[in-house]
Design a protein around this motif. Sequence first.
Motif, PDB file in Angstrom:
ATOM      1  N   ASP A   1       0.830  -1.200   0.000  1.00  0.00           N
ATOM      2  CA  ASP A   1       0.000   0.000   0.000  1.00  0.00           C
ATOM      3  C   ASP A   1       0.867   1.253   0.000  1.00  0.00           C
ATOM      4  O   ASP A   1       1.989   1.260   0.523  1.00  0.00           O
ATOM      5  N   GLY A   2       0.303   2.323  -0.555  1.00  0.00           N
ATOM      6  CA  GLY A   2       0.995   3.597  -0.458  1.00  0.00           C
ATOM      7  C   GLY A   2       0.994   4.087   0.974  1.00  0.00           C
ATOM      8  O   GLY A   2       2.041   4.237   1.602  1.00  0.00           O
ATOM      9  N   ILE A   3      -0.207   4.341   1.506  1.00  0.00           N
ATOM     10  CA  ILE A   3      -0.389   4.748   2.904  1.00  0.00           C
ATOM     11  C   ILE A   3      -1.373   3.784   3.533  1.00  0.00           C
ATOM     12  O   ILE A   3      -2.450   3.542   2.982  1.00  0.00           O
ATOM     13  N   GLU A   4      -1.017   3.195   4.669  1.00  0.00           N
ATOM     14  CA  GLU A   4      -1.958   2.343   5.405  1.00  0.00           C
ATOM     15  C   GLU A   4      -2.097   2.880   6.821  1.00  0.00           C
ATOM     16  O   GLU A   4      -1.106   3.164   7.499  1.00  0.00           O
ATOM     17  N   ILE A   5      -3.370   3.004   7.247  1.00  0.00           N
ATOM     18  CA  ILE A   5      -3.680   3.599   8.541  1.00  0.00           C
ATOM     19  C   ILE A   5      -4.423   2.565   9.377  1.00  0.00           C
ATOM     20  O   ILE A   5      -5.487   2.079   8.983  1.00  0.00           O
ATOM     21  N   PHE A   6      -3.856   2.229  10.522  1.00  0.00           N
ATOM     22  CA  PHE A   6      -4.469   1.290  11.459  1.00  0.00           C
ATOM     23  C   PHE A   6      -5.018   2.080  12.644  1.00  0.00           C
ATOM     24  O   PHE A   6      -4.294   2.425  13.582  1.00  0.00           O
ATOM     25  N   GLY A   7      -6.318   2.371  12.625  1.00  0.00           N
ATOM     26  CA  GLY A   7      -6.943   3.076  13.736  1.00  0.00           C
ATOM     27  C   GLY A   7      -6.373   4.455  13.946  1.00  0.00           C
ATOM     28  O   GLY A   7      -5.689   5.035  13.094  1.00  0.00           O
ATOM     29  N   GLY A   8      -6.674   5.025  15.101  1.00  0.00           N
ATOM     30  CA  GLY A   8      -6.186   6.339  15.438  1.00  0.00           C
ATOM     31  C   GLY A   8      -7.066   7.452  14.899  1.00  0.00           C
ATOM     32  O   GLY A   8      -8.136   7.213  14.314  1.00  0.00           O
ATOM     33  N   THR A   9      -6.605   8.672  15.076  1.00  0.00           N
ATOM     34  CA  THR A   9      -7.374   9.867  14.736  1.00  0.00           C
ATOM     35  C   THR A   9      -6.598  10.826  13.861  1.00  0.00           C
ATOM     36  O   THR A   9      -6.979  11.983  13.709  1.00  0.00           O
ATOM     37  N   VAL A  10      -5.502  10.387  13.302  1.00  0.00           N
ATOM     38  CA  VAL A  10      -4.624  11.264  12.535  1.00  0.00           C
ATOM     39  C   VAL A  10      -5.325  11.815  11.299  1.00  0.00           C
ATOM     40  O   VAL A  10      -6.188  11.156  10.697  1.00  0.00           O
ATOM     41  N   ASN A  11      -4.962  13.052  10.923  1.00  0.00           N
ATOM     42  CA  ASN A  11      -5.508  13.715   9.744  1.00  0.00           C
ATOM     43  C   ASN A  11      -4.415  13.899   8.691  1.00  0.00           C
ATOM     44  O   ASN A  11      -3.238  14.050   9.023  1.00  0.00           O
ATOM     45  N   LEU A  12      -4.828  13.933   7.429  1.00  0.00           N
ATOM     46  CA  LEU A  12      -3.903  14.126   6.311  1.00  0.00           C
ATOM     47  C   LEU A  12      -4.383  15.296   5.460  1.00  0.00           C
ATOM     48  O   LEU A  12      -5.587  15.467   5.257  1.00  0.00           O
ATOM     49  N   ARG A  13      -3.442  16.063   4.973  1.00  0.00           N
ATOM     50  CA  ARG A  13      -3.774  17.110   4.014  1.00  0.00           C
ATOM     51  C   ARG A  13      -2.698  17.141   2.933  1.00  0.00           C
ATOM     52  O   ARG A  13      -1.525  17.065   3.234  1.00  0.00           O
ATOM     53  N   ASN A  14      -3.124  17.257   1.682  1.00  0.00           N
ATOM     54  CA  ASN A  14      -2.204  17.292   0.543  1.00  0.00           C
ATOM     55  C   ASN A  14      -1.390  16.003   0.477  1.00  0.00           C
ATOM     56  O   ASN A  14      -0.206  15.988   0.779  1.00  0.00           O
ATOM     57  N   TRP A  15      -2.045  14.936   0.061  1.00  0.00           N
ATOM     58  CA  TRP A  15      -1.383  13.641   0.001  1.00  0.00           C
ATOM     59  C   TRP A  15      -1.499  13.087  -1.420  1.00  0.00           C
ATOM     60  O   TRP A  15      -2.493  13.266  -2.100  1.00  0.00           O
ATOM     61  N   VAL A  16      -0.433  12.434  -1.838  1.00  0.00           N
ATOM     62  CA  VAL A  16      -0.330  11.929  -3.212  1.00  0.00           C
ATOM     63  C   VAL A  16       0.215  10.511  -3.153  1.00  0.00           C
ATOM     64  O   VAL A  16       1.219  10.251  -2.477  1.00  0.00           O
ATOM     65  N   VAL A  17      -0.432   9.598  -3.849  1.00  0.00           N
ATOM     66  CA  VAL A  17       0.071   8.228  -3.975  1.00  0.00           C
ATOM     67  C   VAL A  17       0.126   7.879  -5.451  1.00  0.00           C
ATOM     68  O   VAL A  17      -0.890   7.928  -6.151  1.00  0.00           O
ATOM     69  N   THR A  18       1.316   7.544  -5.917  1.00  0.00           N
ATOM     70  CA  THR A  18       1.501   7.204  -7.319  1.00  0.00           C
ATOM     71  C   THR A  18       2.134   5.820  -7.426  1.00  0.00           C
ATOM     72  O   THR A  18       3.089   5.509  -6.718  1.00  0.00           O
ATOM     73  N   GLY A  19       1.579   4.990  -8.294  1.00  0.00           N
ATOM     74  CA  GLY A  19       2.195   3.713  -8.645  1.00  0.00           C
ATOM     75  C   GLY A  19       2.229   2.659  -7.558  1.00  0.00           C
ATOM     76  O   GLY A  19       3.091   1.771  -7.601  1.00  0.00           O
ATOM     77  N   ALA A  20       1.293   2.685  -6.587  1.00  0.00           N
ATOM     78  CA  ALA A  20       1.282   1.649  -5.548  1.00  0.00           C
ATOM     79  C   ALA A  20       0.903   0.306  -6.157  1.00  0.00           C
ATOM     80  O   ALA A  20       0.003   0.210  -6.993  1.00  0.00           O
ATOM     81  N   LEU A  21       1.577  -0.773  -5.705  1.00  0.00           N
ATOM     82  CA  LEU A  21       1.293  -2.109  -6.236  1.00  0.00           C
ATOM     83  C   LEU A  21       0.110  -2.764  -5.559  1.00  0.00           C
ATOM     84  O   LEU A  21      -0.419  -3.750  -6.072  1.00  0.00           O
ATOM     85  N   ASP A  22      -0.281  -2.284  -4.401  1.00  0.00           N
ATOM     86  CA  ASP A  22      -1.500  -2.767  -3.757  1.00  0.00           C
ATOM     87  C   ASP A  22      -2.437  -1.568  -3.662  1.00  0.00           C
ATOM     88  O   ASP A  22      -2.582  -0.816  -4.616  1.00  0.00           O
ATOM     89  N   ASP A  23      -3.041  -1.342  -2.533  1.00  0.00           N
ATOM     90  CA  ASP A  23      -3.960  -0.220  -2.397  1.00  0.00           C
ATOM     91  C   ASP A  23      -3.184   1.082  -2.252  1.00  0.00           C
ATOM     92  O   ASP A  23      -2.097   1.134  -1.672  1.00  0.00           O
ATOM     93  N   SER A  24      -3.766   2.147  -2.732  1.00  0.00           N
ATOM     94  CA  SER A  24      -3.116   3.447  -2.578  1.00  0.00           C
ATOM     95  C   SER A  24      -3.314   3.990  -1.175  1.00  0.00           C
ATOM     96  O   SER A  24      -2.361   4.403  -0.515  1.00  0.00           O
ATOM     97  N   LEU A  25      -4.551   3.982  -0.689  1.00  0.00           N
ATOM     98  CA  LEU A  25      -4.850   4.353   0.699  1.00  0.00           C
ATOM     99  C   LEU A  25      -5.657   3.228   1.312  1.00  0.00           C
ATOM    100  O   LEU A  25      -6.759   2.930   0.860  1.00  0.00           O
ATOM    101  N   ASP A  26      -5.105   2.608   2.337  1.00  0.00           N
ATOM    102  CA  ASP A  26      -5.745   1.477   3.016  1.00  0.00           C
ATOM    103  C   ASP A  26      -5.948   1.884   4.470  1.00  0.00           C
ATOM    104  O   ASP A  26      -5.011   2.338   5.130  1.00  0.00           O
ATOM    105  N   PHE A  27      -7.180   1.732   4.976  1.00  0.00           N
ATOM    106  CA  PHE A  27      -7.415   2.093   6.384  1.00  0.00           C
ATOM    107  C   PHE A  27      -8.290   1.053   7.051  1.00  0.00           C
ATOM    108  O   PHE A  27      -9.114   0.393   6.432  1.00  0.00           O
ATOM    109  N   ASP A  28      -8.110   0.943   8.371  1.00  0.00           N
ATOM    110  CA  ASP A  28      -8.671  -0.196   9.099  1.00  0.00           C
ATOM    111  C   ASP A  28      -8.692   0.136  10.599  1.00  0.00           C
ATOM    112  O   ASP A  28      -8.217   1.193  11.029  1.00  0.00           O
TER     113      ASP A  28
END
Length: 938
Positions: A717-744
């Motif tokens: 994955d490009g970015i994977e998020i496991f729980g929590g409360t974090v915020n993202l601003r201005n994010w870019v994922v290019t060419g990921a071989l699995d998921d680009s943004l994965d959250f759980d």
Amino acid sequence: MTFLKARGAMVAALALALAACSQGGSIQSPGATFVGDPPGGTGGGGTGGSGSGATCPQGTVIGTAIGTTTVCNVTGEILTNLTLPRIAGVAYRLSGRVDVGRDLGATGNAATGVAATLTIEPGVTVFGDEATDVLIVNRGSRINAVGTPSQPIVFTGKEDIAGTAIPETTNRLWGGVILLGRAPIRGCSTAVAQGSVDCQNAVEGITAATGRQALYGGATTTDSSGTMRYVQIRYPGEFLSSAAAGDDLNGLTLGGIGSGTDISFLQVHNSGDDGIEVFGGTTNLKNIVITGALDDGLDFDEGWTGAVQFLVIKQTANAGGPDRLFEGSNRAVASLAGTLNTNPVIANFTAVGVRTNSAGANLQGIVLNNTGGTPGAAGRFVNGVVTGTNTCAVASTANTSPGVRYDSLMFDCPGSLDSVAAAAFSAGSNNVSAVATSLSASLLPGPNELARTATNPAPINSFFEATDYVGAFSPAATATSNWASGWTIQLLPPAACPVGTSEQGTLAGQRNCVITGVIGSGTVPTNLRLTAGNVYQISGRVDVGFDRGAALNAGTAASLTIDPGVRVYGSSSADVLIVNRGSQIFINGTAQAPVIFTSRNDIAGTQTDKARASREWAGLIVLGAAPIRGCSTAVAQGSADCQNAVEGITAATGRQALYGGATPADNSGRITFLQIRYPGAFLTSAAAGDDLNGLTLGGVGSATEISNVQVHNSGDDGIEIFGGTVNLRNWVVTGALDDSLDFDEGWTGKAQFGIVLQALTASGGPDRMIEGSNRTVASLAGTLNTNPIIANFTFVGVPQNDASAGLTGIILNNTGGTPGGSARLLNGVVTGSTTCLNFETANTSPAPQLDSILSSCAGGYGAVATARLNAGSNNSTGTTATLANRFINGSAEAARPAVNARSIDTFFVTTSYIGAVRDAADLWWASWTCGLAAGSTC
């Protein structure tokens, strides 16, 4: 002094002409550092409008945004206590003359006076845009500006916020900072006794600037105007009227300031006039840096009798200047005769000049004159190094009361001393002028300085610390470990690898510094800084601190700070950087100089197929103590006992890396302007499926700041998020071989302005652009469900992967838990995949919400996804995307109604469009990413 000489031409035009040049990479460490939201940043999500969307605090007024930096104006008189808090995405503008308090007079009881305190929190940026944008702290009021080494307070100009300032040459962008106090002065404006309570004066320039005098002086030697500590003042000293008038302001002006004021760890950079000018008073200064002043470095007058220790003055050959390193005068103005004479004590200083200014005039080091008064200025100078100017010292023949004294000075200038300075030099102890300086990195002591006999200054003045060396820096100081490290700019060039890393050859022409083990353990300092000018190798598993547990009361905390432009690399799946619970990472990239995490092959140029390269090292993992759903034991979801081991790390290193807790606002630091290239190497084998992600966030809290991040060609994955409360601003994922943004696992944060571009980069990928799940692992039943809010995104997929499987753009599933993962999706564009949206039937608690989504895919939609599209507002599945240059809104996107995400949560920036990039003029992504702009490659 501005009343003595006319200034040369400004270089603002040159600064603008060179704005396209890279600024961040030239700032060395001690160099660029975090300054609130860093100058040089372009923000995200368009230009103008409400900036970051943050709310201005009470006592300030919303101004015109700079990019997407929210501007909060501070205007007029501050007559009650005001705090400027650190708010992500906010900078404060001094709009015109800003007065803290109203003058209470020399006795502190003027009937019209008002006392107030201005408090500025660490990391805050305050800026001006004109000469009249000036901060004045009046008599009887205070400033409480206390930064930290990693979060200094920065006063700067608008161009610095916009990213067009050039640190080497920019100056005169705004007015400056003025503190006024009630300590004795010599230069009374009327015929009264020097140093008396009736002796006061108007600070230079302010009358011309604003029509209202700003007064200083009195008889309170211990007067306090507050505290300024870990503060930068950048690019001040703009002309109030014209260069001919000579009324440009200084970086920091101190008028009648008393010894109760604390001014330490302060830098003035590229002032259009003097760096610091002191008019009388008794104030003391410690750990001061003055760089690039166009007039004098330190100018003092009117009976100043304070002390300075640990002072650096470094001139540069900017247009229009510089002049003297030190200038001392003793003007009396209209005062009656008296005995209050200018006579400071200055110890442990390193002053490095230039021979001539732009007019071809020979320059001088320490000048003590009698301009405006007799006797001339005096002073005692101890443990100093002066070099680079044509003449090291000049002293007026009238310097007789109390005279000039030099001890343990090292002068290295080609010109001869005048008779008074020569006599003082001979009469003092341990002075030498026949030995050349051997300063390393232009400022640090070399063998010749270390050989000099020092004078202990402690017995001279109780303000001084005992020292046994000459110059501003101790023999133990290095370019990356000294009292100026981390909070100054444009001071020292890159030098040896930082303490805690080991030098192992070079890579791509730069020194290769290797990081191993645990930061905060053994020989690795608790606070490690990776300075610009080197490349850094992650060798094996590198931990920042030892896990402090869910309650953050165990283990050992540490921090890792990374300067703009730094490149960090790994070579294999074993090379991973882990920020453990309770520790922090500060990635301080800028738009012009992003920090790059990448592979050795990338830096060395040995990739055979750069476009398809991936899985060349592991990745970055940040772990926090915010609530998670996926507990590893049968405990309540989101409780302090609910924690889990991040995937893959046990198999990789034999030691778990844990995340989770009950601190929603946990702070793992700050990541801004970062590229992560070619991560996600398999930990064991492709069959095991244990490749790491580009950026893994486990239980990371909402106080962590993550913005302007790109992950490129991740093997998982490009970015994977496991729980929590974090915020993202201005994010870019290019060419990921699995998921680009994965959250759980119960992630409930927010994300805005996201670009996803899939590519067939290698066998086995890609997969989904978003995958949301809700696994429980061993947790007890609970209500902490995955449900982030994601706004303003543009996702461009491919129809199928290398296995010819049809791909889904956004999938919310129930893998590992019921209900399945959910999300609120706003203002999005999804195109290119076989199917745009597919939701599991168990996504019911809460159900997904979709508004203003343009989905343009050839395949059908699942029943749940169709129902959710129909239940939302302004969604379209029948409109063909018209994106330009892959991800920039075209006519179809511009025609779609948008939702104001700001009305849903204050984290979001107000927008009136769908997608991540409004139009071709919206360039938040342009300067710091790779592979997106025309001609840009990774």
